[in-house]
Enzyme design. Structure first.
Site, PDB file in Angstrom:
ATOM      1  N   ASP A 168       0.722  -1.075  -0.294  1.00  0.00           N
ATOM      2  CA  ASP A 168      -0.178   0.043   0.089  1.00  0.00           C
ATOM      3  C   ASP A 168       0.957   1.376   0.029  1.00  0.00           C
ATOM      4  O   ASP A 168       1.515   0.899   1.295  1.00  0.00           O
ATOM      5  CB  ASP A 168      -1.062   0.181   1.042  1.00  0.00           C
ATOM      6  CG  ASP A 168      -1.829  -0.686   1.463  1.00  0.00           C
ATOM      7  OD1 ASP A 168      -2.118  -1.743   0.136  1.00  0.00           O
ATOM      8  OD2 ASP A 168      -3.306  -1.130   1.979  1.00  0.00           O
ATOM      9  N   ASP A 200      -1.093  -0.704  -5.658  1.00  0.00           N
ATOM     10  CA  ASP A 200      -1.941  -0.892  -5.051  1.00  0.00           C
ATOM     11  C   ASP A 200      -2.829  -0.078  -6.031  1.00  0.00           C
ATOM     12  O   ASP A 200      -2.943   1.456  -5.975  1.00  0.00           O
ATOM     13  CB  ASP A 200      -1.658   0.105  -4.477  1.00  0.00           C
ATOM     14  CG  ASP A 200      -2.668   0.484  -2.891  1.00  0.00           C
ATOM     15  OD1 ASP A 200      -3.865   0.065  -3.149  1.00  0.00           O
ATOM     16  OD2 ASP A 200      -2.238   1.454  -2.174  1.00  0.00           O
ATOM     17  N   HIS A 373      -3.617   6.190  -0.010  1.00  0.00           N
ATOM     18  CA  HIS A 373      -3.687   5.260  -0.926  1.00  0.00           C
ATOM     19  C   HIS A 373      -3.486   6.402  -2.489  1.00  0.00           C
ATOM     20  O   HIS A 373      -4.249   6.495  -1.559  1.00  0.00           O
ATOM     21  CB  HIS A 373      -4.996   4.291  -1.126  1.00  0.00           C
ATOM     22  CG  HIS A 373      -4.579   3.127   0.092  1.00  0.00           C
ATOM     23  ND1 HIS A 373      -4.050   1.947   0.129  1.00  0.00           N
ATOM     24  CD2 HIS A 373      -5.483   2.720   0.484  1.00  0.00           C
ATOM     25  CE1 HIS A 373      -4.804   1.212   0.728  1.00  0.00           C
ATOM     26  NE2 HIS A 373      -5.566   1.984   1.401  1.00  0.00           N
TER      27      HIS A 373
END
Lengths: 562, 562
Positions: A168, A200, A373
């Site tokens: 991540d 990710d 993210h």
């Protein structure tokens, strides 16, 4: 047959056991000849149609007879969607060594203590600069930003080329309590040429750049400047970076921070001990001392921003907290997103907090939470820095992977080189080619419910859903086996259907109907087919109840022959 | 006593039966001496902790013995949270006349047809320019923007002064298929002085202005320009303005619009017939003709943007639609917000659509949906235009009302003149004063479940929740009344707890335990206390099952004495 064997011999096999069709349950297997490594071993929180389930973990059946070949498990960071299946799965996998950075290792070890039956783990702490060999795999790491410190991406050098797995990540050029993602390191990694990037996709749908933690701290500071009384901040226990921001602001505005909530206290303790959280002596106080200070000198940092039943914030509003009650003048900050499915719970929690005199600040009003993210522009930057030949978007639902794939196409990766995988599908990476094979390994949801792992399946879930909708209706008829008639009155046990005390008429009618059905179908024959009688009761009473109420409780007839 | 009577005589009584502690279930009673009028009669969708409930309506018990005094019911617009309780409540209220604009009236009439038991309504169609007298109340209207046309706000002249009730509104200076809110009319209304403003708080938490429908149309146009194949648009059936935007764009880009979904077709039909939706002849086609045109010439407009089980979009992805399947190249637009609680369902729906070859556009990616409610700046503008002496924020959870109250304070209304009401509380408005009295009228949730209205209460709901979590476990022991012993083996009926076929051992242990409990507690006494035996079984088996599984199914022992 020969071809398959040959393929197996010369290809790297990449198998996601989870993480490609959901957000969570991340676990990927890399297999080359006799060597296997695994990246992450996470859990996923249950969907709405899984009442009672605690969480879901990946199915590890594929690895069952390959335990001896697992050279190691690498964990990218300390969040539950990356570590949560460890206590349940490590025993089944022969307890191979785990490689993780110190903070991640600390969190894994602490959680393992909650599972006394689980094996003692063999954890190797790594530094970002380490290079380790696991069978034929040579592993390096790189620092990434996320909302917990000590997250790493992984470089995997394999016999068929270099792979990069981001874990991540987001690009944060002004992180708090962490250093920025290392752009020159990413360039260095890309130098020899990267065959595959796995990156990710969680926020691929969101345009622009992700917000920096510094900006979050600045926005929180606006509230610190104005707050007339206590500041109560609820966030995820796992957002260590957010905790650092709160500590920074508390020190600047001369407030003490009382930390409460088991997971929050545990994480803070681990992070502080390992040096990932910095605060002056005396800034952090115990929650039972919060009332010793004037309101303007206090911050309470706690769990419960999702309205979880047993979390601190819920205990406070329910007047069940031993030390804290909401007072007029309290500023309550929800510094977290709302996990899909929790929206209404959080709304009513906010409502109660306002009612009790607090003023609630929420991310819908101002940016007091940032996701961990990378958004569209971060993802584009990663692709441009790594310049992979092949691209496999990971971590996300199918539509997130597809959107991430579109970003990759936009930066010039040909669509045939972009692989949208599926859980359980085997991706074959050769010297020059990549493809998804027809082979599929078990990858169904393994549900954890109480002590049971994998014992709750579709049948049990469907029954729970049916009973949640319209309740159940058990009919017990004791039957005289000689006459085929019902003894006395049939018993009815019903819950969740109608309030029985107010439905006497309906129940009387049902009892009459049951007797009729039994006498029609059961008498005057020598061998009564009780299965048939039961089916008849189920159908006819079900239909009767529906006509009367337009509800469909689960009807369960029991016939006892005496 | 005398004071109360006097108060009753000289005050206007304002009582919200719903709408002040939730979004939905809007219904407000205005009572002066012998005259009562009601504004709106809506439903609310159930919370997460109300499994199986269809919807919630206001409790009208307060009006039960006052039917003769109800002079009329005024409906502000045709959305379910303002009209949805009409079929259930009008009979109980003596079926007083309803006043509504033509589109609102058309929707109310059509819905009433779905309830054959409900009375035939007495609806008076009004125009915005009408002035009507209802007892001592003189009523005027003003046009507002919302996302359905023909919405009105209401001016109520009462013996204690002028009230303004906004209904749901936003300021849209460039609406589609509607005219802008009439600012000069609002100024005119404020001229004689407004005693009380009651204004929509639904979006009080959102900063800035609400987005214009024109902007939504412009954004949708970007997709129309680029879409390589069919365009499938899912939205709420009630968003008539959005339908107009789609029709406009379809005509501009030479596409036909196939409309599908019962509620969507019904609303479009009503709106078209009454002139609230405009399209050229031939633009709208039947969905069974959609395949007669090239993909680039087709728009499919349908229900299902919330992932509702039986809506058109769900039937399409489940391959159950007779005419439409998702094809590669389809652009699927979710032109709606996600109702809290539906997030995960919508996520998986998006996932399946992508998987089947479509490309999904969602409001998170670009502004292709606007809410119907004024945001902070709209609310401020309304307050500044109306300049009321007293302010009562309505339509929303408590925190929305509080935030709206803060906006009112910011524009100069003293906090003592701002009344944050509660459902069922009586607000007393005199010539010079406003206050909340101690009196409280019934205002609990009345739950509609199938044919039952109000018969599902807390007990039934709690049982549904318990069974949804861990299932149920019925134990049936037939007991020989002479010996006090269990005949044969106790029967166990369990659902939603564990998969029984795989839990034979557990069940055997339970059966053994039951026999033990019965023989311990029931034998060797002359009169057995079976209630006590049952409690014993419930407790001990419940505890045993928890120890073995950490689950708490609902344990229901049945003892049958023979």
């Amino acid at each position: 047959m020969i071809k398959t064997t040959e393929e197996k011999m010369s290809n790297l096999r990449i198998i996601a056991l989870g993480g490609l069709e959901e957000v969570g349950r991340n676990m990927t297997v890399f297999e080359y000849k006799d060597d296997i490594i695994i990246v992450d071993m996470g859990l996923q929180f249950p969907e709405e149609d899984m009442p009672g389930i605690d969480y879901i973990i990946p199915n590890t059946a594929y690895l069952k007879d390959k335990k001896d070949r697992i050279r190691g498990i690498i964990i990218t960071h300390g969040h539950y969607d990356h570590i949560g299946a460890i206590p349940h799965s490590m025993g089944r996998l022969g307890n191979p060594p785990i490689y993780a950075t110190p903070l991640t290792a600390g969190i894994i070890k602490k959680r393992q203590e909650d599972f006394p039956q689980a094996p003692r783990l063999n954890i190797h702490e790594i530094k970002e600069t380490d290079k380790i060999d696991l069978g034929c795999f040579k592993i390096e790491f790189f620092h990434v930003n996320h909302n917990i410190p000590d997250g790493v991406g992984i470089v995997i050098d394999t016999p068929v080329g270099r792979l990069v797995h981001t874990g991540d990540f987001k690009f944060d050029h002004t992180p708090v309590g962490d250093k920025p993602i290392d752009i020159s390191r990413l360039k260095e990694i890309s130098q020899p040429g990267v065959k595959v990037l796995m990156s990710d996709s969680t926020s691929a749908e969101k345009p622009g750049h992700s917000i920096s933690e510094k900006e979050i701290q600045d926005n929180l500071e606006i509230i610190f400047k104005e707050a007339p009384g206590r500041i109560i901040i609820a966030t995820f226990a796992s957002l260590i970076s957010r905790v650092q921001e709160v500590l920074n602001l508390a020190e600047k505005y001369d407030r003490k921070v009382a930390i409460d909530g088991y997971s929050m206290k545990t994480n803070v303790e681990i992070a502080k001990k390992l040096g990932y959280l910095k605060s002056q002596k005396g800034t952090i106080i115990r929650v039972n001392r919060a009332n010793d200070y004037p309101n303007k000198k206090i911050v309470i940092l706690c769990t419960g921003a999702q309205g979880e039943d047993n979390a601190v914030l819920m205990r406070i509003v329910n007047q069940e907290h031993r030390h804290i009650k909401i007072q007029k003048g309290d500023a309550i900050i929800f510094s977290s997103s709302v996990v899909p499915g929790n929206e209404r719970t959080v709304q009513s929690l906010k409502d109660v907090l306002w009612r009790q005199g607090g003023r609630v600040y929420h991310y819908q009003m101002m940016d007091i939470h940032a996701g961990g993210h990378g958004q569209e522009e971060d993802l584009r930057a990663m692709l441009e820095l790594i310049k992979p030949k092949f691209f496999i978007p990971i971590h996300g639902s199918y539509y997130m992977l597809k959107l991430h794939g579109e970003i990759a196409e936009a930066v010039g990766i040909p669509s045939k080189n972009i692989i949208i995988g599926r859980n359980g599908k085997v991706i074959l990476l050769g010297q020059k080619s990549i493809k998804i094979s027809e082979e599929r390994v078990p990858n169904n949801y393994v549900m954890v419910d109480g002590l049971g792992v994998g014992d709750v399946g579709q049948v049990v879930l469907r029954d729970r859903q049916t009973m949640a909708q319209d309740g159940m209706f058990v009919i017990i008829a004791v039957i005289n086996s000689k006459t085929g008639r019902v003894y006395g009155e049939p018993d009815i046990i019903s819950r969740g259907f109608v309030y029985l005390r107010e439905s006497k008429d309906l129940l009387d009618q049902v009892r009459r109907k049951i007797k009729e059905i039994v006498s029609h179908t059961a008498t005057s024959e020598h061998t009564v087919n009780w299965v048939y009688v039961k089916e008849n009761i189920r159908d006819k009473i079900g239909q009767f109840l529906y006509t009367k109420t337009q509800r469909r409780p689960m009807v369960l007839p029991v016939i006892i022959e005496i």
